[in-house]
Scaffold this motif. Structure first.
Motif, mmCIF file in Angstrom:
data_model
loop_
_atom_site.group_PDB
_atom_site.id
_atom_site.type_symbol
_atom_site.label_atom_id
_atom_site.label_comp_id
_atom_site.label_asym_id
_atom_site.label_seq_id
_atom_site.Cartn_x
_atom_site.Cartn_y
_atom_site.Cartn_z
ATOM 1 N N PHE A 24 0.811 -1.211 0.000
ATOM 2 C CA PHE A 24 0.000 0.000 0.000
ATOM 3 C C PHE A 24 0.851 1.271 0.000
ATOM 4 C CE2 PHE A 24 -3.084 -3.164 1.015
ATOM 5 C CZ PHE A 24 -4.259 -2.681 0.454
ATOM 6 N N PHE A 25 2.168 1.125 -0.219
ATOM 7 C CA PHE A 25 2.997 2.301 -0.432
ATOM 8 C C PHE A 25 2.682 2.945 -1.785
ATOM 9 C CE2 PHE A 25 5.746 1.081 3.110
ATOM 10 C CZ PHE A 25 6.126 2.318 3.581
ATOM 11 N N GLY A 26 2.091 2.165 -2.692
ATOM 12 C CA GLY A 26 1.737 2.713 -4.005
ATOM 13 C C GLY A 26 0.302 3.195 -4.089
ATOM 14 N N LEU B 289 -6.777 -6.581 -3.868
ATOM 15 C CA LEU B 289 -7.278 -5.210 -3.893
ATOM 16 C C LEU B 289 -6.188 -4.233 -4.329
ATOM 17 C CD1 LEU B 289 -9.546 -4.965 -0.715
ATOM 18 C CD2 LEU B 289 -10.258 -4.887 -3.105
ATOM 19 N N ALA B 290 -4.964 -4.425 -3.830
ATOM 20 C CA ALA B 290 -3.870 -3.529 -4.203
ATOM 21 C C ALA B 290 -3.615 -3.576 -5.706
ATOM 22 C CB ALA B 290 -2.599 -3.900 -3.433
ATOM 23 N N CYS B 291 -3.613 -4.773 -6.277
ATOM 24 C CA CYS B 291 -3.365 -4.897 -7.717
ATOM 25 C C CYS B 291 -4.568 -4.425 -8.528
ATOM 26 C CB CYS B 291 -3.030 -6.344 -8.068
ATOM 27 S SG CYS B 291 -1.428 -6.912 -7.448
ATOM 28 N N TYR C 59 3.896 -4.844 -9.966
ATOM 29 C CA TYR C 59 3.415 -3.689 -9.211
ATOM 30 C C TYR C 59 4.438 -3.219 -8.188
ATOM 31 C CZ TYR C 59 0.883 -1.485 -5.328
ATOM 32 O OH TYR C 59 0.499 -0.659 -4.303
ATOM 33 N N MET C 60 5.052 -4.169 -7.472
ATOM 34 C CA MET C 60 6.001 -3.796 -6.410
ATOM 35 C C MET C 60 7.274 -3.199 -6.973
ATOM 36 S SD MET C 60 5.488 -6.854 -3.601
ATOM 37 C CE MET C 60 6.275 -5.909 -2.299
#
Length: 262
Positions: free
Chosen positions: A154-156, A227-229, A248-249
């Motif tokens: 969730f840093f992004g 959810l993040a992706c 993503y990371m």
């Protein structure tokens, strides 16, 4: 092992390399509703675990290889045990191959794939020769890394767009149920309870709390990853990224960490 170590043991078995492609697989099945099957699958497995726990409570001092022949008879029971052994052996082989592919794609693209497999095989043999309690201690220790992984995802959040999840239920229940199939497969690992239940020091307490909490933690972890992706990639983009989690990371930049995939 203690009940808390059972929590870590099963959690680390459920959460594996499959999470790297999990958002992609769910998106192919359920589209932007991929987060819904995770919740439903988590609930179904919670109910299934209650049956598992009741069966283990009936044979508190026996593991799966000892009580299945008592339930099904010698020949059928031994056949089921052989199927279990083959299943775990094939799963371990698949995990080795998946890890080799991941290392080749994201970490060491010019390395010999056989060296990656051999290196991991040596480590696996080193820990596999230990007792279940030692393995459970190791799994419990590294379970705390999952908390860090969720935080890093969730840093992004600056690139998140909630509109990628809308409209909810667009593909209907048939797609959601198809996504549940993929979710349940990713949750596999809880069946090891049959193998290690006799090793747990219960002290008169039930296994319901650690097992249901463990499965809830695994469901929460998978839900956060998906959810993040899903919030970061548009539905069209997610169709073209087979391993969205490392992709993503890699796009997240921190002053103290250069390669999140490593």
């Amino acid at each position: 092992m203690s009940r808390f170590q059972l929590f870590g043991f099963i959690l680390q078995t459920q959460v594996g390399l499959g999470v790297l492609a999990f958002p992609y697989v769910l998106h192919r099945s359920a589209g932007q509703d991929g987060w819904i099957p995770i919740i439903l699958a988590g609930v179904v497995i919670q109910l299934l675990l209650l049956g598992y726990i009741a069966l283990c409570a009936r044979f508190p001092q026996r593991n799966q290889f000892e009580f299945v022949p008592l339930l099904l008879g010698k020949w059928i029971g031994n056949l089921v045990s052989m199927v279990y052994v083959d299943y775990f052996a094939l799963t371990s082989t698949l995990i080795l191959l998946l890890e080799m592919v991941f290392v080749e794609l994201w970490v060491l693209p010019f390395s010999n794939p056989w060296l990656v497999i051999i290196a991991n095989g040596v480590i696996l043999l080193y820990i596999a020769k230990e007792s279940a309690q030692i393995i459970a201690r190791y799994h419990t220790m590294i379970s705390f890394i999952l908390i860090l992984m969720v935080a890093l995802l969730f840093f992004g959040h600056d690139n998140f767009d909630y509109r990628y999840l809308l409209p909810i239920g667009e593909r209907g229940w048939s797609a959601i149920l198809l996504g549940m199939k993929s979710s349940v497969i990713s949750f596999l690992g809880f069946e090891l309870l049959f193998v290690v239940s006799s090793e747990v020091k219960k002290n008169g307490k039930s296994l319901i709390a650690p097992m249901l909490c463990e499965n809830g933690a695994a469901a929460f972890f998978y839900l956060m990853v998906v959810l993040a992706c899903s919030l970061n990639f548009s539905p069209e983009s997610l169709d073209r990224v087979p391993q969205p989690v490392p992709y993503y990371m890699n796009g997240i930049s921190l002053p103290f960490l250069e390669r999140m995939t490593i």
